[in-house]
Design an enzyme around this catalytic site. Structure first.
Site, PDB file in Angstrom:
ATOM      1  N   ASP A 109     -41.707 -12.328 -43.366  1.00 21.92           N
ATOM      2  CA  ASP A 109     -40.789 -13.329 -43.910  1.00 21.92           C
ATOM      3  C   ASP A 109     -41.048 -13.591 -45.386  1.00 21.92           C
ATOM      4  O   ASP A 109     -42.081 -13.203 -45.931  1.00 21.92           O
ATOM      5  CB  ASP A 109     -40.892 -14.637 -43.098  1.00 21.92           C
ATOM      6  CG  ASP A 109     -42.333 -15.053 -42.798  1.00 21.92           C
ATOM      7  OD1 ASP A 109     -43.260 -14.478 -43.399  1.00 21.92           O
ATOM      8  OD2 ASP A 109     -42.528 -15.946 -41.960  1.00 21.92           O
ATOM      9  N   ASN A 143     -45.530 -25.824 -34.106  1.00 28.20           N
ATOM     10  CA  ASN A 143     -44.408 -26.056 -33.180  1.00 28.20           C
ATOM     11  C   ASN A 143     -44.056 -24.783 -32.394  1.00 28.20           C
ATOM     12  O   ASN A 143     -42.997 -24.702 -31.780  1.00 28.20           O
ATOM     13  CB  ASN A 143     -43.173 -26.579 -33.935  1.00 28.20           C
ATOM     14  CG  ASN A 143     -42.644 -25.573 -34.955  1.00 28.20           C
ATOM     15  OD1 ASN A 143     -43.197 -24.483 -35.105  1.00 28.20           O
ATOM     16  ND2 ASN A 143     -41.589 -25.940 -35.651  1.00 28.20           N
ATOM     17  N   HIS A 166     -43.616 -21.732 -33.678  1.00 25.44           N
ATOM     18  CA  HIS A 166     -42.799 -20.715 -34.353  1.00 25.44           C
ATOM     19  C   HIS A 166     -43.618 -19.460 -34.624  1.00 25.44           C
ATOM     20  O   HIS A 166     -44.848 -19.506 -34.743  1.00 25.44           O
ATOM     21  CB  HIS A 166     -42.117 -21.256 -35.614  1.00 25.44           C
ATOM     22  CG  HIS A 166     -42.977 -21.492 -36.814  1.00 25.44           C
ATOM     23  ND1 HIS A 166     -42.976 -22.683 -37.509  1.00 25.44           N
ATOM     24  CD2 HIS A 166     -43.839 -20.684 -37.471  1.00 25.44           C
ATOM     25  CE1 HIS A 166     -43.808 -22.584 -38.539  1.00 25.44           C
ATOM     26  NE2 HIS A 166     -44.348 -21.391 -38.537  1.00 25.44           N
ATOM     27  N   GLU A 175     -37.840 -20.667 -35.874  1.00 27.85           N
ATOM     28  CA  GLU A 175     -38.097 -22.032 -35.426  1.00 27.85           C
ATOM     29  C   GLU A 175     -37.592 -22.222 -33.995  1.00 27.85           C
ATOM     30  O   GLU A 175     -36.800 -21.411 -33.494  1.00 27.85           O
ATOM     31  CB  GLU A 175     -37.382 -23.015 -36.363  1.00 27.85           C
ATOM     32  CG  GLU A 175     -37.871 -22.966 -37.817  1.00 27.85           C
ATOM     33  CD  GLU A 175     -39.224 -23.643 -38.042  1.00 27.85           C
ATOM     34  OE1 GLU A 175     -39.996 -23.810 -37.068  1.00 27.85           O
ATOM     35  OE2 GLU A 175     -39.523 -23.997 -39.196  1.00 27.85           O
TER      36      GLU A 175
HETATM   37  C1  GLP Z   1     -45.819 -20.051 -41.855  1.00 28.02           C
HETATM   38  C2  GLP Z   1     -45.522 -18.563 -41.707  1.00 28.02           C
HETATM   39  C3  GLP Z   1     -45.934 -18.073 -40.345  1.00 28.02           C
HETATM   40  C4  GLP Z   1     -47.347 -18.519 -40.042  1.00 28.02           C
HETATM   41  C5  GLP Z   1     -47.415 -20.019 -39.979  1.00 28.02           C
HETATM   42  C6  GLP Z   1     -48.801 -20.550 -39.666  1.00 28.02           C
HETATM   43  O1  GLP Z   1     -44.791 -20.869 -41.438  1.00 28.02           O
HETATM   44  N1  GLP Z   1     -44.152 -18.226 -41.932  1.00 28.02           N
HETATM   45  O2  GLP Z   1     -45.820 -16.662 -40.318  1.00 28.02           O
HETATM   46  O3  GLP Z   1     -47.773 -17.979 -38.825  1.00 28.02           O
HETATM   47  O4  GLP Z   1     -47.017 -20.510 -41.248  1.00 28.02           O
HETATM   48  O5  GLP Z   1     -49.561 -20.651 -40.844  1.00 28.02           O
HETATM   49  P1  GLP Z   1     -51.105 -20.848 -40.891  1.00 28.02           P
HETATM   50  O6  GLP Z   1     -51.713 -19.520 -40.564  1.00 28.02           O
HETATM   51  O7  GLP Z   1     -51.392 -21.251 -42.321  1.00 28.02           O
HETATM   52  O8  GLP Z   1     -51.456 -21.894 -39.919  1.00 28.02           O
END
Ligand code: GLP
Length: 244
Positions: A67, A135, A137, A142
């Site tokens: 993404d 959440n 995702h 989402e």
């Molecule tokens: C973002 C990314 C996700 C990631 C998530 C969790 O929203 N788009 O791909 O898995 O954050 O992030 P973190 O690893 O910092 O908890």
């Protein structure tokens, strides 16, 4: 879903690195699906160390990312393109022209999604790495995203904006929209590796592994994948039923 629980973040990163590095050693032309966020940073550090110490080569490896924020140029230090260069690609011998991510500045959003879907079809992934949002995702899919969705533009939820604000000077600076690979494209990878760290992921991890398979918890789709491994530290695994 195979579940590995580790005592801490370092051990989780080591286990994840073993898996990623073995994919590259077995197939020097591997296609890696990569992720951003704070979770894979330790893994990426160990991949870079292994490349430097043991010479694992990424010369013929191709990479596709999940993404990218809309509106951020690759030079912005919060863009995911920038994150991938500084945390991983700049420390490997990978050909940067073979590292792919959506173009956050694309003017024609629909054309950019179609371009990325075509690219994903041409580059079947040997492994897809994922983190998980609090959440539930995955990538930026989402809750409520239909499972058959491919690359699309999303409006981030308030929860995700608030969670990601820690990387920006203020919450106002967090982009409100992003391109993301869809659940359907994620599931097309031959192997999936999902990492979860910390207590604030515990509820999402439990729902993913033990709740209903439903778009209301996007990560639950991974239970339908034939080769998916979850590595969670003890805090993220703390709400899982014992013995599983
Ligand atoms: C973002 C990314 C996700 C990631 C998530 C969790 O929203 N788009 O791909 O898995 O954050 O992030 P973190 O690893 O910092 O908890």
């Amino acid at each position: 879903m195979k579940i590995i629980v580790t005592k801490d973040y370092e051990t989780l990163s080591e286990k994840a690195a073993e898996i990623m590095i073995s994919v590259v050693r077995e197939n020097p032309n591997a296609v890696l699906g990569l992720a951003t966020g704070s979770t894979p940073i330790g893994l990426y550090r160990l991949m870079a160390e292994d490349h430097q110490k043991n010479g694992t080569s990424y010369k013929n490896v191709r990479a596709v990312n999940l993404d990218e924020y809309l509106g951020l140029p690759p030079t912005n230090d919060q863009s995911y393109r920038y994150f991938m260069r500084t945390n991983l690609f700049d420390h490997l011998d990978i050909d940067l022209s073979e590292t792919h991510i959506e173009d956050g500045l694309a003017k024609d959003e629909a054309a950019e999604c179609a371009r990325y879907d075509a690219l994903l079809r041409n580059l079947p992934r040997d492994i897809q790495l994922l983190g998980i949002g609090a959440n539930g995702h995955i990538a930026f899919n989402e809750p409520g995203t239909p499972f058959e969705t491919e690359t699309h533009v999303v409006s981030l939820t308030e929860n995700t904006i608030a969670m990601n604000a820690r990387f920006f000077k203020s919450e106002d600076e967090v982009p409100r929209r992003a391109f993301t690979m869809g659940p359907k494209s994620i599931m097309e990878a031959k192997k999936i590796l999902i990492l979860a760290v910390g207590e604030n992921k515990a509820r999402a991890v439990r729902e993913m592994a033990e709740g209903p398979v439903s778009p209301s918890l996007p990560a639950s789709i991974l239970r339908l994948h034939p080769d998916c491994t979850l590595i969670a530290d003890e805090a993220a695994a703390s709400l899982l039923k014992k013995g599983e």
